[in-house]
Design an enzyme around this catalytic site. Structure first.
Site, PDB file in Angstrom:
ATOM      1  N   MET A   1       1.027  -1.412   0.171  1.00 21.15           N
ATOM      2  CA  MET A   1       0.158   0.201   0.633  1.00 21.15           C
ATOM      3  C   MET A   1       0.942   1.370  -0.196  1.00 21.15           C
ATOM      4  O   MET A   1       1.923   1.411   0.502  1.00 21.15           O
ATOM      5  CB  MET A   1      -0.355   0.625   1.018  1.00 21.15           C
ATOM      6  CG  MET A   1      -1.724  -1.114   1.220  1.00 21.15           C
ATOM      7  SD  MET A   1      -3.030  -1.515  -0.270  1.00 21.15           S
ATOM      8  CE  MET A   1      -3.503  -0.402  -0.271  1.00 21.15           C
TER       9      MET A   1
ATOM     10  N   TYR B   1      -2.481   6.488   0.673  1.00 24.24           N
ATOM     11  CA  TYR B   1      -3.194   5.604   0.811  1.00 24.24           C
ATOM     12  C   TYR B   1      -3.696   5.296   2.532  1.00 24.24           C
ATOM     13  O   TYR B   1      -5.044   5.125   2.900  1.00 24.24           O
ATOM     14  CB  TYR B   1      -3.189   3.615   0.496  1.00 24.24           C
ATOM     15  CG  TYR B   1      -4.451   2.500   1.444  1.00 24.24           C
ATOM     16  CD1 TYR B   1      -5.164   2.637   0.351  1.00 24.24           C
ATOM     17  CD2 TYR B   1      -3.885   1.756   1.810  1.00 24.24           C
ATOM     18  CE1 TYR B   1      -5.979   1.200   0.654  1.00 24.24           C
ATOM     19  CE2 TYR B   1      -4.347   1.080   2.493  1.00 24.24           C
ATOM     20  CZ  TYR B   1      -5.886   0.960   2.176  1.00 24.24           C
ATOM     21  OH  TYR B   1      -7.241  -0.309   2.282  1.00 24.24           O
TER      22      TYR B   1
ATOM     23  N   GLY C   1       0.477  -5.117   1.833  1.00 20.60           N
ATOM     24  CA  GLY C   1      -0.729  -5.265   0.679  1.00 20.60           C
ATOM     25  C   GLY C   1      -0.277  -6.118  -0.363  1.00 20.60           C
ATOM     26  O   GLY C   1      -1.716  -6.624  -0.935  1.00 20.60           O
TER      27      GLY C   1
ATOM     28  N   GLU D   1       5.027  -4.618   7.526  1.00 25.00           N
ATOM     29  CA  GLU D   1       3.423  -3.979   8.458  1.00 25.00           C
ATOM     30  C   GLU D   1       4.154  -3.452  10.057  1.00 25.00           C
ATOM     31  O   GLU D   1       4.381  -2.119  10.039  1.00 25.00           O
ATOM     32  CB  GLU D   1       2.303  -4.853   8.963  1.00 25.00           C
ATOM     33  CG  GLU D   1       1.245  -4.503   7.704  1.00 25.00           C
ATOM     34  CD  GLU D   1       1.779  -5.535   6.133  1.00 25.00           C
ATOM     35  OE1 GLU D   1       2.456  -6.392   6.176  1.00 25.00           O
ATOM     36  OE2 GLU D   1       0.955  -5.617   5.557  1.00 25.00           O
TER      37      GLU D   1
ATOM     38  N   TYR E   1     -21.695 -29.964  -8.537  1.00 26.66           N
ATOM     39  CA  TYR E   1     -21.912 -30.746 -10.193  1.00 26.66           C
ATOM     40  C   TYR E   1     -22.479 -29.643 -11.031  1.00 26.66           C
ATOM     41  O   TYR E   1     -22.478 -30.314 -12.221  1.00 26.66           O
ATOM     42  CB  TYR E   1     -23.046 -31.716  -9.778  1.00 26.66           C
ATOM     43  CG  TYR E   1     -22.175 -33.445  -9.867  1.00 26.66           C
ATOM     44  CD1 TYR E   1     -21.595 -33.717 -10.899  1.00 26.66           C
ATOM     45  CD2 TYR E   1     -22.098 -33.942  -8.460  1.00 26.66           C
ATOM     46  CE1 TYR E   1     -21.416 -34.912 -10.795  1.00 26.66           C
ATOM     47  CE2 TYR E   1     -22.028 -35.481  -8.452  1.00 26.66           C
ATOM     48  CZ  TYR E   1     -21.544 -35.747  -9.482  1.00 26.66           C
ATOM     49  OH  TYR E   1     -20.191 -36.903 -10.145  1.00 26.66           O
TER      50      TYR E   1
END
Ligand code: ACO
Ligand code: V55
Length: 286
Positions: A75, A80, A125, A148, A244
Site C-alpha cells: 500500500m 493510502y 498489501g 507492517e 456438479y
C-alpha cells in the site's frame, strides 16, 4: 482504432499498463518511481483494467506484473494511509472498499486464468493480489515480506487472510511477527509462489505456463478453477451440489466440445493419452 482492437494502452491516470499479446493480457503496476505502491487511483484503475480484460475475447490468461524493479511495494504509505487518515471517515471506508474490490474480490473470482509474475519487491498489501492470482512465478531474487510491524501496524486489509490461503501457520506467523524479508527461493519453498526461476528466465517461463493454460477451453477453465476456489470452503454435501452444477455448466457451455472430442480421441481414435497431456501436445508414436 476501436478499444477492442488496441493491443496496448495505459489507463487514464497512468497507474496501470496493459498489453495484449496473443492469448496473454499483460497487466502491469505502472508506478515504477514509487516501486508500484498501490494508491487509491491505482486500485480503481486495476478494477477497470481487469474488467476490460475479462471482456476481451482475445485474452485467455492475465499476467499481473510490475514495471521497473518492483512487483509492488504494498500500500502507498502516503496516499493510502497518511492522506486518507486526514479525510472524513466515509472516504476511508470507500478507499478500503475500492482496494478490496480488485485485490481480492475480482481476482479470486476472475473467470480467466491468472498468473502473478513477481519480478521484484512484494510487500504487505501486495500479498493479497499475489495470493488471489491462481498461480505465481517469482524471480529467485524477488523479495517478499510482511513489513507492517516494521513501521508500526499489524497487517491489515485481507493480507493475513490471504497468507493463510497458501502458507502454513508456522510460516505465516514467522513472516507476520518478524517482518523479515525472504527471497523468491524461500517463497517457493513455503509455497507462497509455485516456482522461483532465475530473473532472466522469468518472462519466458511465464509465457510457457500461460500458453499451457490458454490451450484449455475457457468455459472448462472457468468451471475448473471456480469449482476449486469455492468448494474448498464448503461442507461435503454442499460441495457435491455445487461442483456438479459447475461441472455441467462448464461442459454444456463449451462451444469447443472439449469433453466429446477428448473422449473420441482417447476411446475411438486412440490419438492421445489424457494422462500424459492434452491432445495438441501428443503425437502418439509408440
Ligand atoms: N508507499 C509509498 N511510497 C513508496 C512505497 C510505499 N509503500 N514504497 C516505495 N515508495 C516510494 C518512496 O517513498 C520513494 O519515493 P520518492 O522518490 O518520491 O522519495 C520511491 O518510492 C523509491 O523508494 P526507495 O525507498 O528510495 O526505493 P529503494 O529501491 O531504495 O527501496 C523498497 C525499495 C525496499 C521497496 C522501499 O521503498 C520500501 O521499503 N518501501 C516500503 C515497503 C513497505 O513496507 N510497504 C508497505 C507494506 S505494509 C502495507 O502494504 C499495508
Ligand atoms: C493493509 C492493507 C489494507 C489496509 C490496511 O497491511 C493495511 C496492509 C489493502 O488494505 O486497509
Amino acid at each position: 482504432m476501436t478499444q477492442s482492437e488496441a493491443t496496448s494502452w495505459t489507463t487514464t491516470k497512468g497507474t496501470v499498463r496493459v498489453e495484449v499479446e496473443g492469448p496473454i493480457g499483460w497487466l502491469s503496476f505502472n508506478r515504477p518511481e514509487k516501486r508500484n505502491a498501490m494508491n487509491p487511483t491505482l486500485n480503481l484503475e486495476m478494477t477497470e483494467s481487469l474488467e476490460r480484460l475479462e471482456a476481451d475475447d482475445r485474452v485467455r490468461v492475465v499476467v499481473l506484473t510490475g514495471e521497473g524493479e518492483s512487483w509492488s511495494a504494498g500500500m502507498d504509505l502516503k496516499e493510502y494511509f497518511r492522506e486518507v487518515d486526514q479525510a472524513p471517515a466515509h472516504v476511508q471506508t470507500r478507499v478500503r472498499r475500492e482496494s478490496a474490490e480488485w485485490q481480492w474480490r475480482r481476482l479470486i473470482n476472475y473467470p480467466k486464468a491468472t498468473i502473478a509474475m513477481v519480478n521484484g519487491w512484494c510487500f504487505g498489501g501486495a500479498i493479497t493480489p499475489l495470493v488471489c492470482c491462481d498461480l505465481a512465478l517469482a524471480a529467485e531474487d524477488a523479495v517478499f515480506g510482511l513489513s507492517e510491524v516494521n513501521w508500526g501496524i499489524p497487517p491489515g486489509g485481507l493480507v493475513t487472510r490471504s497468507l493463510a490461503e497458501t502458507v502454513s501457520t508456522r510460516d505465516a506467523l514467522w513472516l507476520i511477527m518478524t517482518g523479515e524479508p525472504i527471497d523468491g527461493v524461500r517463497a517457493a519453498q513455503m509455497r507462497l509462489v509455485n516456482e522461483a526461476v532465475p530473473r532472466e528466465r522469468l518472462r519466458e517461463r511465464t509465457v510457457e505456463v500461460a500458453h499451457r493454460l490458454a490451450a484449455v477451453s475457457p468455459s472448462v477453465m472457468r468451471a475448473a478453477k471456480g469449482g476449486f476456489r469455492k468448494a474448498r470452503l464448503m461442507a461435503w454435501d454442499d460441495a457435491e451440489e455445487f461442483l456438479y452444477a459447475k461441472f455441467d455448466q462448464g461442459i454444456l457451455g463449451d462451444p469447443e466440445r472439449s469433453k466429446q472430442r477428448g473422449l473420441e480421441g482417447f476411446l475411438d481414435k486412440k490419438s492421445f493419452r489424457p494422462g500424459l497431456g492434452a491432445e495438441a501436445d501428443q503425437a502418439r508414436g509408440d
